[in-house]
Enzyme design. Structure first.
Site, PDB file in Angstrom:
ATOM      1  N   GLU A 151      -6.848  81.620  55.415  1.00 49.23           N
ATOM      2  CA  GLU A 151      -5.593  82.361  55.293  1.00 49.23           C
ATOM      3  C   GLU A 151      -4.981  82.724  56.650  1.00 49.23           C
ATOM      4  O   GLU A 151      -3.766  82.558  56.839  1.00 49.23           O
ATOM      5  CB  GLU A 151      -5.829  83.609  54.432  1.00 49.23           C
ATOM      6  CG  GLU A 151      -6.079  83.262  52.963  1.00 49.23           C
ATOM      7  CD  GLU A 151      -6.661  84.403  52.159  1.00 49.23           C
ATOM      8  OE1 GLU A 151      -6.827  85.507  52.730  1.00 49.23           O
ATOM      9  OE2 GLU A 151      -6.950  84.200  50.965  1.00 49.23           O
TER      10      GLU A 151
ATOM     11  N   ASP B  81      -5.045  90.095  58.762  1.00 49.53           N
ATOM     12  CA  ASP B  81      -4.860  89.788  57.336  1.00 49.53           C
ATOM     13  C   ASP B  81      -5.630  90.794  56.484  1.00 49.53           C
ATOM     14  O   ASP B  81      -6.845  90.685  56.314  1.00 49.53           O
ATOM     15  CB  ASP B  81      -5.339  88.364  57.058  1.00 49.53           C
ATOM     16  CG  ASP B  81      -5.107  87.935  55.608  1.00 49.53           C
ATOM     17  OD1 ASP B  81      -4.628  88.770  54.815  1.00 49.53           O
ATOM     18  OD2 ASP B  81      -5.388  86.771  55.290  1.00 49.53           O
TER      19      ASP B  81
ATOM     20  N   ASP C  15      -1.463  80.305  47.800  1.00 47.75           N
ATOM     21  CA  ASP C  15      -2.227  81.458  48.270  1.00 47.75           C
ATOM     22  C   ASP C  15      -2.835  82.121  47.043  1.00 47.75           C
ATOM     23  O   ASP C  15      -2.146  82.824  46.298  1.00 47.75           O
ATOM     24  CB  ASP C  15      -1.303  82.423  49.022  1.00 47.75           C
ATOM     25  CG  ASP C  15      -2.007  83.740  49.382  1.00 47.75           C
ATOM     26  OD1 ASP C  15      -3.250  83.771  49.353  1.00 47.75           O
ATOM     27  OD2 ASP C  15      -1.301  84.723  49.688  1.00 47.75           O
TER      28      ASP C  15
ATOM     29  N   LYS D 293     -11.490  87.300  42.364  1.00 47.01           N
ATOM     30  CA  LYS D 293     -11.776  86.662  43.650  1.00 47.01           C
ATOM     31  C   LYS D 293     -13.008  87.283  44.309  1.00 47.01           C
ATOM     32  O   LYS D 293     -13.681  86.646  45.105  1.00 47.01           O
ATOM     33  CB  LYS D 293     -10.558  86.788  44.557  1.00 47.01           C
ATOM     34  CG  LYS D 293     -10.622  85.979  45.842  1.00 47.01           C
ATOM     35  CD  LYS D 293      -9.299  86.045  46.571  1.00 47.01           C
ATOM     36  CE  LYS D 293      -9.331  85.286  47.891  1.00 47.01           C
ATOM     37  NZ  LYS D 293      -8.023  85.325  48.574  1.00 47.01           N
TER      38      LYS D 293
END
Length: 652
Positions: free
Chosen positions: A212, A238, A46, A107
């Site tokens: 994810e 999420d 992850d 990211k």
């Protein structure tokens, strides 16, 4: 550009081939599942905005692996100093002292161009510099070893991935070269391509990119539904450090099929931290008539303090934000209440509920038909987020049987085990069926978006459509590829342009150009074009590589990383030799004190140890061999003295 004239107009459809969409039903197999890789353990990773995790599934059980700081979450942070490169906890610990050269939240940059509005919006919040590369991509610029260097976001992410690779290898005692890497469901094609590049730089073969929410649903689904039969609808909420995704999946007999997905690739805990930091910066300015936003170091320290306060507010109604000498020597201390924090971020919290409504509508599922609600990401600890979500679903219980910070890595590890042929009883029939998160198409006459692949279409998929020319004797054609949901392409995002040349001269609307969009199991798009003509059957296939580093750049980065890792290994060996010499010096000092030696012998041993200590202080950059030779010389002389005089004393 127009379409085939078979319907009598430039923009009409020709006889469109039947789309080869598969899987059409959950029972249709995916080729990815059939692959086996006998190269050793494959891990699930992850790669998060704030923290990252690595996990492995062995003998049907999943273990999230701890790093050398005994933490199962490694900060996605890289720092550059005058002498070394730090990754994870060491980088995070020195961030407030070296903000300009400490890279976090990369990211949010990966797969984006410098002129992207979101990148431009974030520039004012980051303490480090972001510059534009020659190819238009964003790069971060730092000072490393006294030299200014610029790195692609893929390179920074690769450093984090390599750290996770080392964590896995240390835990498993074997080389790790294969991984399933997770990405936000709303990551576009360029961001997914860039993630694959980052893994390649880190020395990892990506077996599959998994969304994810899908990975989390697998983890929750297998844990909660071992005894449950029948079809179940799972909603995955999420909310992480930098991205937000919400997905609806259906689970039945080990088959997990994504029904719909929605979200925001630029919403998460970092935004909550920034809201709080801006509020407190204004409070500081009002109180002291000084503006801390003018100092990158001050704002970095304030953001770190705000992040800690935010975490405290998840379990307490008030938290203290404290920063000594925050700006121009002025100390700053403030108390923030949970109510104040919720008010500051209220619009962001409510924005997540709008996405929940949207995903339910697109999946065609009512609130009452959702059987489980799984929480993913550290930001789901925020009480108001949980309250809003539970209230929306009429008080339904939220599922937290697995740590929200670890559940994505947990699911990725399960998928990695399946892809590498590890078939344990509880993984026998596991199959993941994902969807594409954004509509894809071409620009036609008038700037209209002609959608070939609709949003939430099952993947892998292949869609073809016929197009034609708009002018007589047209020799070339430009295919502009877009993603988005708006009717006009100017409101959508341009992914790339393909130039198709060498067309046979012909009246408008006569040439037939077959354009094919193909999306693989990693949600990576390939676009090809074929001129279909009886006289000229020339075929042009164009693989769109937008967002990816070109071959020369990749070779350069890989070579630099290889050289750095070799140098890093030498530095580690030199440090070990230095520590061994220091340890030997201290042990000989203790031995001299404990043994029954005369004053002359004891003084000689202690003098040699002191001389060695001084030499070490003056030669911290000496080569490994110098430390080893000094250690050998010291031990030989001192051991001879201690042994000789101890033996003499023991004689009658």
């Amino acid at each position: 550009m127009g379409k085939d004239p078979s319907m009598g107009a430039d923009l009409s459809h020709a006889d469109t081939p039947s789309p080869n969409n598969w899987p059409q039903t959950p029972s249709t197999p995916r080729p990815a599942v059939a692959r086996t890789h006998p190269k050793g353990p494959a891990v699930g990773i992850d790669l998060g905005t704030t923290n990252s995790c690595v996990a492995v599934c062995q003998r049907g059980r999943v273990e999230v692996l701890a790093n050398n700081h005994n933490s199962r979450a490694t900060p996605s942070c890289v720092a550059f100093t005058a002498r070394e490169r730090l990754v994870g906890e060491p980088a995070e610990l020195q961030a407030s002292l070296n903000p300009e050269n400490t890279i976090c939240d990369v990211k949010r940059l990966i797969g984006r161009r410098y002129n992207d509005p979101m990148v431009q919006s974030d520039l004012k919040n980051w303490p480090y510099r972001v510059v534009e590369a020659a190819n238009g991509k964003a790069k971060v610029q730092v000072s490393h070893g006294g030299v200014e260097k610029a790195f692609y976001p893929e390179e920074i992410s690769a450093m984090v991935l390599y750290k996770l690779k080392q964590v896995a290898e240390a835990s498993l005692g074997r080389p790790v070269t294969q991984a399933v890497v997770t990405v936000p469901a709303y990551f576009n094609d360029a961001q997914r391509q860039a993630t694959i590049d980052a893994a390649a730089i880190a020395g990892l073969d990506v077996l599959s990119l998994v969304s994810e929410p899908t990975a989390a649903a697998v983890a929750y689904g297998l844990k909660e539904n071992r005894q449950c039969k029948g079809r179940r609808n799972i909603l995955i909420f999420d909310l992480g450090g930098g991205t937000f995704d919400v997905s609806i999946l259906t689970a039945q007999d080990g088959i997990f099929e994504v029904a719909a997905t929605a979200g925001d690739s630029h919403l998460g805990g970092e935004d909550f931290d920034q809201r709080l930091a801006n509020h407190l910066a204004q409070e500081f300015k009002n109180k002291h008539q000084e503006d801390p936003t003018e100092s990158r170091k001050a704002m970095q320290r304030l953001r770190v303090a705000c992040r800690k306060a935010k975490q405290t507010l998840s379990s307490n109604t008030a938290a203290t934000v404290s920063a000594d000498s925050l700006y121009k020597g002025i100390d700053f201390h403030a108390t923030i209440t949970r109510a104040c924090f919720e008010d500051l971020c209220c619009d962001l919290f409510h924005a997540t509920m709008l996405q929940v409504e949207q995903v339910l509508e697109e999946a065609g599922i009512k609130k009452s038909q959702v059987h489980e609600i799984g929480l993913v990401g550290g930001s789901t600890h925020i009480p108001m987020v949980q309250r809003l979500l539970s209230t929306f679903f009429d008080g339904q219980k939220l599922c937290r049987t697995i740590s929200p910070q670890e559940v994505v890595a947990h699911g990725a590890a399960i998928h990695a085990a399946v892809l590498t042929g590890h078939r344990y009883q509880n993984l026998q029939n596991l199959l993941l069926l994902d969807v594409t998160p954004v509509s894809l198409g071409l620009e036609t006459v008038g700037g209209v978006m002609d959608v070939l692949v609709k949003r939430n279409s099952p993947i892998p998929t292949r869609e073809s459509r016929n197009f034609s020319t708009t002018d007589d004797n047209q020799s070339s054609l430009f295919l502009q590829i877009y993603e988005g949901e708006r009717m006009l392409t100017k409101h959508n995002r341009l992914l790339g342009t393909i130039a198709l040349s060498g067309l046979q001269p012909a009246p408008r609307c006569v040439p037939i150009i077959v354009v094919t969009f193909q999306i693989d199991h990693n949600n990576i798009l390939t676009v090809s074009a074929l001129e279909r003509s009886t006289d000229n059957k020339k075929q042009l296939t164009i693989v769109d590589t937008r967002g990816r580093l070109d071959r020369e750049e990749m070779e350069r980065i890989l070579q630099e990383e290889e050289e750095y890792r070799a140098q890093e290994k030498l530095e580690e060996e030199k440090l070990e030799a230095f520590n061994a010499l220091e340890t030997s010096t201290l042990q000989l000092k203790r031995a001299a004190a404990e043994k029954s030696l005369d004053d002359r012998a004891k003084r000689r041993v202690l003098e040699m140890c002191e001389e060695t200590a001084v030499w070490m202080e003056d030669n911290r950059f000496a080569p490994k061999k110098a430390y080893e030779e000094r250690k050998k010389e010291l031990e030989e002389v001192c051991c001879t003295i201690i042994t000789h005089f101890s033996a003499d004393r023991e004689k009658p």
